[in-house]
Scaffold this motif. Structure first.
Motif, short mmCIF file in Angstrom:
data_model
loop_
_atom_site.label_atom_id
_atom_site.label_comp_id
_atom_site.label_asym_id
_atom_site.label_seq_id
_atom_site.Cartn_x
_atom_site.Cartn_y
_atom_site.Cartn_z
N ARG A 76 0.84 -1.20 0.00
CA ARG A 76 0.00 0.00 0.00
C ARG A 76 0.87 1.24 0.00
NH1 ARG A 76 -2.27 -2.70 4.49
NH2 ARG A 76 -3.57 -4.36 3.67
N ALA A 77 0.34 2.31 -0.57
CA ALA A 77 1.10 3.56 -0.61
C ALA A 77 1.42 3.99 0.81
CB ALA A 77 0.29 4.63 -1.32
N GLY A 78 2.67 4.37 1.05
CA GLY A 78 3.07 4.88 2.34
C GLY A 78 3.50 3.84 3.34
N GLU A 79 3.44 2.56 2.98
CA GLU A 79 3.86 1.56 3.95
C GLU A 79 5.22 0.97 3.56
OE1 GLU A 79 1.21 -1.77 4.35
OE2 GLU A 79 1.85 -2.68 2.48
N THR A 80 5.83 0.28 4.52
CA THR A 80 7.08 -0.40 4.27
C THR A 80 6.84 -1.90 4.37
OG1 THR A 80 8.35 1.41 5.22
CG2 THR A 80 9.46 -0.71 5.08
N LEU A 81 7.15 -2.59 3.27
CA LEU A 81 7.06 -4.04 3.31
C LEU A 81 8.47 -4.60 3.44
CD1 LEU A 81 5.30 -6.68 2.93
CD2 LEU A 81 6.08 -6.62 0.57
N GLY A 82 8.68 -5.44 4.43
CA GLY A 82 9.98 -6.10 4.59
C GLY A 82 9.93 -7.46 3.93
N LEU A 83 10.95 -7.78 3.15
CA LEU A 83 11.02 -9.08 2.51
C LEU A 83 12.23 -9.80 3.11
CD1 LEU A 83 9.71 -10.79 0.27
CD2 LEU A 83 11.21 -9.68 -1.36
N VAL A 84 11.99 -10.83 3.90
CA VAL A 84 13.10 -11.52 4.58
C VAL A 84 13.25 -12.95 4.11
CG1 VAL A 84 13.35 -10.32 6.77
CG2 VAL A 84 11.58 -12.03 6.53
N GLY A 85 14.44 -13.46 4.28
CA GLY A 85 14.72 -14.84 3.96
C GLY A 85 16.21 -15.05 3.99
N GLU A 86 16.63 -16.31 3.91
CA GLU A 86 18.06 -16.60 3.96
C GLU A 86 18.67 -16.43 2.57
OE1 GLU A 86 18.93 -19.77 7.12
OE2 GLU A 86 17.15 -20.50 6.13
N SER A 87 20.00 -16.54 2.50
CA SER A 87 20.64 -16.32 1.21
C SER A 87 20.15 -17.34 0.18
CB SER A 87 22.15 -16.37 1.35
OG SER A 87 22.53 -17.44 2.16
N GLY A 88 19.94 -16.87 -1.02
CA GLY A 88 19.49 -17.76 -2.08
C GLY A 88 18.00 -17.98 -2.12
N CYS A 89 17.23 -17.25 -1.30
CA CYS A 89 15.79 -17.49 -1.28
C CYS A 89 15.06 -16.73 -2.37
CB CYS A 89 15.19 -17.16 0.09
SG CYS A 89 15.08 -15.40 0.40
N GLY A 90 15.75 -15.79 -3.03
CA GLY A 90 15.13 -15.07 -4.14
C GLY A 90 14.66 -13.68 -3.79
N LYS A 91 14.96 -13.20 -2.58
CA LYS A 91 14.45 -11.89 -2.18
C LYS A 91 15.04 -10.76 -2.99
CE LYS A 91 17.53 -11.71 1.90
NZ LYS A 91 18.45 -12.79 1.50
N THR A 92 16.34 -10.83 -3.28
CA THR A 92 16.96 -9.79 -4.09
C THR A 92 16.42 -9.82 -5.51
OG1 THR A 92 18.98 -9.69 -2.79
CG2 THR A 92 19.18 -9.07 -5.09
N THR A 93 16.18 -11.02 -6.04
CA THR A 93 15.64 -11.14 -7.38
C THR A 93 14.26 -10.48 -7.47
OG1 THR A 93 16.85 -13.21 -7.60
CG2 THR A 93 15.16 -12.76 -9.26
N VAL A 94 13.45 -10.63 -6.43
CA VAL A 94 12.15 -9.97 -6.43
C VAL A 94 12.35 -8.47 -6.55
CG1 VAL A 94 10.14 -9.39 -5.01
CG2 VAL A 94 10.93 -11.75 -5.12
N GLY A 95 13.23 -7.90 -5.73
CA GLY A 95 13.47 -6.46 -5.76
C GLY A 95 13.94 -5.99 -7.11
N ARG A 96 14.88 -6.71 -7.68
CA ARG A 96 15.44 -6.30 -8.97
C ARG A 96 14.43 -6.45 -10.09
NH1 ARG A 96 21.27 -6.49 -10.11
NH2 ARG A 96 22.19 -5.66 -8.25
N THR A 97 13.56 -7.44 -9.99
CA THR A 97 12.55 -7.61 -11.04
C THR A 97 11.51 -6.48 -10.95
OG1 THR A 97 12.88 -9.99 -10.77
CG2 THR A 97 11.02 -9.30 -12.10
N LEU A 98 11.17 -6.07 -9.73
CA LEU A 98 10.21 -4.98 -9.58
C LEU A 98 10.77 -3.69 -10.16
CD1 LEU A 98 8.69 -5.46 -6.01
CD2 LEU A 98 7.94 -6.40 -8.18
N ALA A 99 12.09 -3.49 -10.03
CA ALA A 99 12.71 -2.28 -10.58
C ALA A 99 12.96 -2.44 -12.07
CB ALA A 99 14.02 -2.00 -9.84
N ARG A 100 12.55 -3.55 -12.61
CA ARG A 100 12.74 -3.89 -14.02
C ARG A 100 14.22 -3.95 -14.40
NH1 ARG A 100 8.91 -4.16 -17.94
NH2 ARG A 100 10.67 -5.20 -18.88
#
Lengths: 323, 355
Positions: free
Chosen positions: A35-59
């Motif tokens: 939602r606008a104005g909120e902070t979503l935290g994406l957690v997980g251990e290494s290799g879980c894909g969290k960075t890939t999610v971020g990079r895909t959202l930024a295209r």
């Protein structure tokens, strides 16, 4: 679409081909909303894909499936030209983990921050852009004189502030912080975290915070999503997920975090999750956590559990949630 | 009296570089008893790794130079000053009396040699064993660290193992000659939390079984609370506060310790609490400040703090802090931000709501 949803990610997939036959399922059918104005935290251990999610959202990566609705428009389907035409990069910005590698050593701090302004034709002339750069530097707690210096003259914490100033330069709505403070020392980390919180309030920003540190995510986020091997296992408000975790993985993860309280630690018998995180290459059917899960049965090994509503703003993907 | 293994007195270590002398360790005193875990905490560049590497004489000398001080090591028949030994003399003791595990197990293992052979190597060096016996012992050690199928792991190369498995191999190697002291330099920092929990449990089990002593370097206060008996807080090359685990967490007296404890997010802090951050950055060790190294960042800084380095003030038995606030002549009264009931004092800031 629910009110105030800025980003609606539906069934996002991102695979990487490795070798001829193998496919690494970095992100496999992930859905969440911010939602606008909120902070979503994406957690997980290494290799879980969290960075890939971020990079895909930024295209920065091309999604292989699913939709990324930003203000209701599917930016996942946009071509490079659409991205440029709609100035997407000025609306979504990213702060990277390594403040040493993410700043061009040949550019001055001023040039690094002004680059985006120039590309997007913001500011009438150089003098006006310089003034904007100075204001940004002051906003992140640096001095205007720093504009003429080079990245190597700064400490890690200062460099991360430059990275934040650069992300703020184009007045974005949405910022993806990928392990933005994990390279910093604890006392400096607290400075940067507090600054991110203050900037969010004053500039009306929305964050996706990608991090492995559960305490940090709890501190900075409103809602949290826990990832394991490319999939979300649990999501919801910080109070719910940390207060009443239901997925065996989330429970094990929280149990493993050492607490800076000797009496608590003396009484606490840690029963860590056994085994290593599995491989996201060509995963078979079933729950990805089944191999390490104490509650796994035949059903878990055959079918993949979907995120299901378990309470107010609390979703869990598990056949045997712990209540 | 406790069985004292290591006594360090006024240790000073510098690095002579082309651009000048970096005073990495500026006079530290501490000791280590048998069977206890001493945690050295501090931020990067505070000198914690250099201190421990000096204890094993692992630093390249030059550029490193031990400027002054003694490191007395006593164990059974051995009574020596490590600071006065040569590299060659030290070889007989490394691995046997003390050994070390590092943060990055990948770069600490030889990538071209099977892990089993790397473990057997140390055993053959220090113990009177045949190659076959050494192999048997290595497999036994691998099994002891909880690695499944140790015979298979014995034959594998480091790159085929995961980070947690490699750290277990490192531990097996460190234990191979039954050392009295284990130095652990951020051994779990590169690991995921679930794997970290496994490794910490393993280290505690082994310590208890063998009555081993551990010096544990970390910046993670949660890990300190889980592992340590005593804690030394380092800042800019000095130990600014030292005491028992409870002294440091429940009754800290140095403003830097307050800042450190207050600036780390914690799973149990109130959701609306705000972290305390320490302004500024640590001093440059090319030219350390004349007075207290923390003075420039300290909220309670007085005139004397900028001019003279504070000495050690005993707070209680075994608890000391180097801070002018503890001086009998100090008129400024600063109440340490100690928490309600037993909780860590940070959670005291619950009322300070942000936003």
């Amino acid at each position: 679409m629910a009110d105030g949803v800025l980003l609606d990610v539906q069934h996002l997939k991102k695979y990487f081909r490795i070798g001829r036959r193998q496919m690494l399922h970095a992100v496999d059918d992930v859905s969440f909303q911010i939602r606008a104005g909120e902070t979503l935290g994406l957690v997980g251990e290494s290799g879980c894909g969290k960075t890939t999610v971020g990079r895909t959202l930024a295209r920065l990566y091309e999604p292989d499936g699913g939709r990324i609705l930003f203000h209701g428009q599917d930016i996942g389907a946009w071509s490079r030209r659409d991205i440029k035409k709609n100035n997407l990069s000025s609306k979504i910005q990213m702060i990277f983990q390594d403040p040493y590698a993410s700043l061009n050593p040949y550019f001055t701090i001023g040039e690094i921050i002004a680059e985006g302004l120039e590309l997007h034709h913001i500011g009438e002339n150089r003098a006006e852009r310089n003034e904007m750069v100075c204001e940004l530097l002051e906003r992140v707690g640096l001095h205007r004189e720093h504009a003429n210096r080079f990245p190597h003259e700064f400490s890690g914490g200062q460099r991360q502030r430059v990275g934040i100033a650069r992300a703020l330069a184009l007045n974005p709505e949405f910022i993806i912080c990928d392990e933005a403070t994990s390279a910093l020392d604890v006392s400096v980390q607290a400075q940067v975290l507090n600054m991110l919180i203050d900037l969010k309030e004053s500039m009306g920003l929305t964050y996706l915070v990608v991090a492995h540190d559960l305490s940090l995510v709890r501190y900075i986020s409103d809602r949290v999503a826990v990832m394991y091997l490319g999939q979300l296992v649990e999501a919801g408000s910080v109070g719910e997920v940390y207060g009443r975790p239901m997925h065996p993985y989330t429970i094990g993860l929280l149990d493993a975090v050492p607490i800076a309280d000797p009496d608590y630690e003396a009484d606490h018998v840690s029963a860590p999750i056994q085994g290593d995180i599995g491989s996201p290459v060509n995963p078979g059917p079933g729950c990805r956590f089944a191999g390490r899960c104490p509650y796994a049965d035949e059903e878990c090994r055959q079918k993949t559990p979907e995120l299901a509503e378990m309470g107010e703003d609390h979703q869990v993907a598990c056949f045997h949630p712990v209540r | 009296m406790a069985d004292r293994l290591i006594t360090v007195k006024d240790l000073k270590v510098s690095f002579m570089t082309a651009s000048g002398e970096i005073q990495a360790v500026r006079g530290v005193d501490f000791h280590l008893d048998r069977g206890e875990t001493l945690a050295i905490v501090g931020e990067s560049g505070c000198g914690k790794s250099v201190t421990v590497q000096t204890l094993m004489r692992l630093l390249q000398e030059p550029p490193a130079v031990i400027k002054s001080g003694s490191i007395r090591y006593t164990n059974g028949d051995i009574d020596m000053d490590i600071a006065a030994r040569t590299d060659k003399q030290m070889r007989a003791y490394r691995g046997k009396e003390f050994s070390m595990i590092f943060q990055d197990a990948m770069t600490s293992l030889n990538p071209t040699t099977r892990v089993g052979r790397q473990i057997a190597e140390g055993i053959l060096r220090h113990q009177d064993m045949s190659a076959g016996e050494a192999k048997e012992r290595a497999v036994e050690l691998l099994a002891r660290t909880g690695l499944p199928a140790p015979e298979t792991v014995y034959k594998r190369y480091p790159h085929t193992l995961s980070g947690g498995q490699r750290q277990r191999v490192m531990i097996a190697m460190a234990l191979s000659c039954n050392p009295a002291v284990l130095f652990a330099d951020e051994p779990t920092t590169a690991l995921d939390v679930t794997i970290q929990a496994q490794i910490l449990n393993l280290m505690n089990d082994i310590k208890r079984q063998r009555n081993m002593s551990i010096i544990f370097i970390t910046h993670n206060l949660g890990v300190v609370a889980r592992m340590a008996d005593r804690v030394a807080v380092m800042y800019a090359g000095q130990i600014v506060e030292a005491g028992s685990l409870r002294d440091i967490f429940y009754g800290p007296r140095h403003p830097y310790t307050w800042g450190l404890l207050g600036s780390v997010p914690d799973l149990r802090m109130n959701l609306s609490a705000r972290l305390a951050s320490i302004p500024g950055t640590p001093p440059d060790l090319f030219s350390p400040p004349a007075g207290c190294p923390f003075a420039a960042r300290c909220a309670h800084c007085m005139k004397v703090c900028m001019e003279v380095v504070p000495g050690e003030y005993a707070v209680s038995e075994g608890h000391m802090a180097r801070c002018w606030l503890l001086d009998a002549e100090c008129e400024t009264e600063v109440i340490p931000p100690v928490g309600r009931d037993k909780t860590v004092f940070k959670t005291e800031r619950k009322e300070e709501v942000h936003g």
